[in-house]
Design an enzyme around this catalytic site. Structure first.
Site, short mmCIF file in Angstrom:
data_model
loop_
_atom_site.label_atom_id
_atom_site.label_comp_id
_atom_site.label_asym_id
_atom_site.label_seq_id
_atom_site.Cartn_x
_atom_site.Cartn_y
_atom_site.Cartn_z
N GLN A 157 69.31 56.96 50.91
CA GLN A 157 68.09 57.67 50.49
C GLN A 157 67.21 56.75 49.64
O GLN A 157 67.66 56.19 48.67
CB GLN A 157 68.47 58.94 49.71
CG GLN A 157 67.30 59.80 49.31
CD GLN A 157 66.55 60.38 50.52
OE1 GLN A 157 67.16 60.85 51.48
NE2 GLN A 157 65.24 60.32 50.49
N ASP A 172 67.97 56.03 60.36
CA ASP A 172 66.59 56.14 59.84
C ASP A 172 65.62 55.29 60.66
O ASP A 172 64.41 55.45 60.54
CB ASP A 172 66.54 55.69 58.37
CG ASP A 172 66.61 56.86 57.39
OD1 ASP A 172 66.21 57.97 57.79
OD2 ASP A 172 67.05 56.65 56.25
N LYS A 222 69.20 67.38 54.14
CA LYS A 222 69.83 66.65 55.24
C LYS A 222 71.28 67.10 55.42
O LYS A 222 71.74 67.31 56.54
CB LYS A 222 69.75 65.14 54.97
CG LYS A 222 68.32 64.62 55.13
CD LYS A 222 68.14 63.20 54.61
CE LYS A 222 66.64 62.85 54.63
NZ LYS A 222 66.35 61.52 54.06
#
Ligand code: NDP
Length: 278
Positions: free
Chosen positions: A96, A119, A52
């Site tokens: 994460q 997200d 990422k």
């Protein structure tokens, strides 16, 4: 032989488009900043986080890395998220997953400001998706829609069967396919006669986390097969939920693993970051 849907190529196209957009925003004095929080040193999470960060660097997004020890308390993590929520320089916040067991993931997701939830996991964004309002969409299913559209695969009127009903893949996938006028079935571990269900699919989305589970017997002749799975096979090699060699003898188009859905997830995360800034 089935047509190979090249997620690597399509994700590169998307990232190049974003790079241009980000350059324009930069020339207007607007910098895009993504805060990436990792708790502990889970090797798989480290790989995802590094990918990422790499994508951010390519597109021109500044990533701020927060590497917290495995022992960090829930309160400390929530305090950091709240701080980033009010930091006007930060456009997106990514925590994460998975988190260590002593931290409640739901609580963390609920604490991220919906406006920075790149997200697309916050209930407000999930709700917006289900009623067709604008908001951040979970990156993996959003990426699959892009894979289909950019491969000129029509969704309207098609029988779409999703196997897996998780909050991050199966359920949002269903919402997106409905928005695209597909006829959608969600199946899961309690589904009876799974083969009969999947064999109805014009578009089959496999998202169960079981290596090479779906062979040709599960697939209708000419179906489009999208493999979300990311598993390790008996030789510790990365593989999907679909038995690629068997499935590609009946499918008309198929995604490989690696190089299919995976790169699209990251490209859509970058898309969400740019949207957060816009
Ligand atoms: P979850 O474990 O959260 O969900 C799995 C789903 O599959 C559940 O709904 C479960 O049913 C269903 N399932 C499990 N076994 C069977 C079976 N034998 N038959 C039918 N249904 C079954 O997984 P995720 O959705 O998070 O991920 C799925 C896969 O996709 C994993 O391999 C994961 O690594 C991968 N993944 C890949 C991403 C990418 O970027 N490429 C991103 C996210 C995930 P039930 O609800 O009844 O338990």
């Amino acid at each position: 032989m089935a047509y190979l849907i090249d997620g690597k190529k399509i994700s590169a196209e998307i990232k190049d488009e974003l790079k241009e957009k980000v350059a324009v925003l930069k020339s207007q004095g607007k910098e895009i900043v993504l805060a990436v929080i990792q708790v502990g040193t889970n090797p798989a999470s480290t790989v995802y986080v590094n990918n990422k960060k790499k994508a951010c660097a390519y597109v021109g997004i500044r990533s701020l890395a927060f590497e917290l020890p495995e022992t960090v308390s829930e309160d400390e993590l929530l305090a950091l998220v709240r701080e980033l929520n009010v930091n006007t320089e930060v456009n997106g916040i990514l925590v994460q997953l998975p988190l260590p067991k002593h931290i409640n993931e739901d609580k963390v997701i609920m604490t991220i400001s919906p406006d920075k939830d790149v997200d697309g996991f916050h209930p407000q964004n999930v709700g917006n998706l289900s009623i067709g309002r604008k908001g951040f969409v979970s990156c993996t299913p959003a990426g699959i829609i892009q894979l289909l559209k950019r491969s000129n695969i029509a969704i309207e009127g098609k029988e779409c069967v999703i196997v897996g009903r998780s909050n991050i893949v199966g359920k949002p996938m269903a919402m997106l396919l409905i928005q695209e006028n597909g006829t959608v079935t969600i199946s899961h571990s309690r589904t009876r006669n799974l083969k009969e269900v999947t064999k109805r699919a014009d578009i089959l989305i496999a998202a169960i986390g079981k290596p090479k589970f779906f062979n040709a017997e599960y697939i209708k002749e000419g179906a489009v097969v999208i493999d979300v799975g990311m598993n390790r096979d008996e030789n510790d090699k990365l593989c999907g939920d679909v038995d690629f060699d068997s499935a590609s003898t009946v499918a008309s188009a198929i995604t490989p693993v690696p190089g299919g859905v995976g790169p699209m997830t990251i490209a859509m995360l970058m898309t969400n970051c740019v949207e957060a800034a816009e």
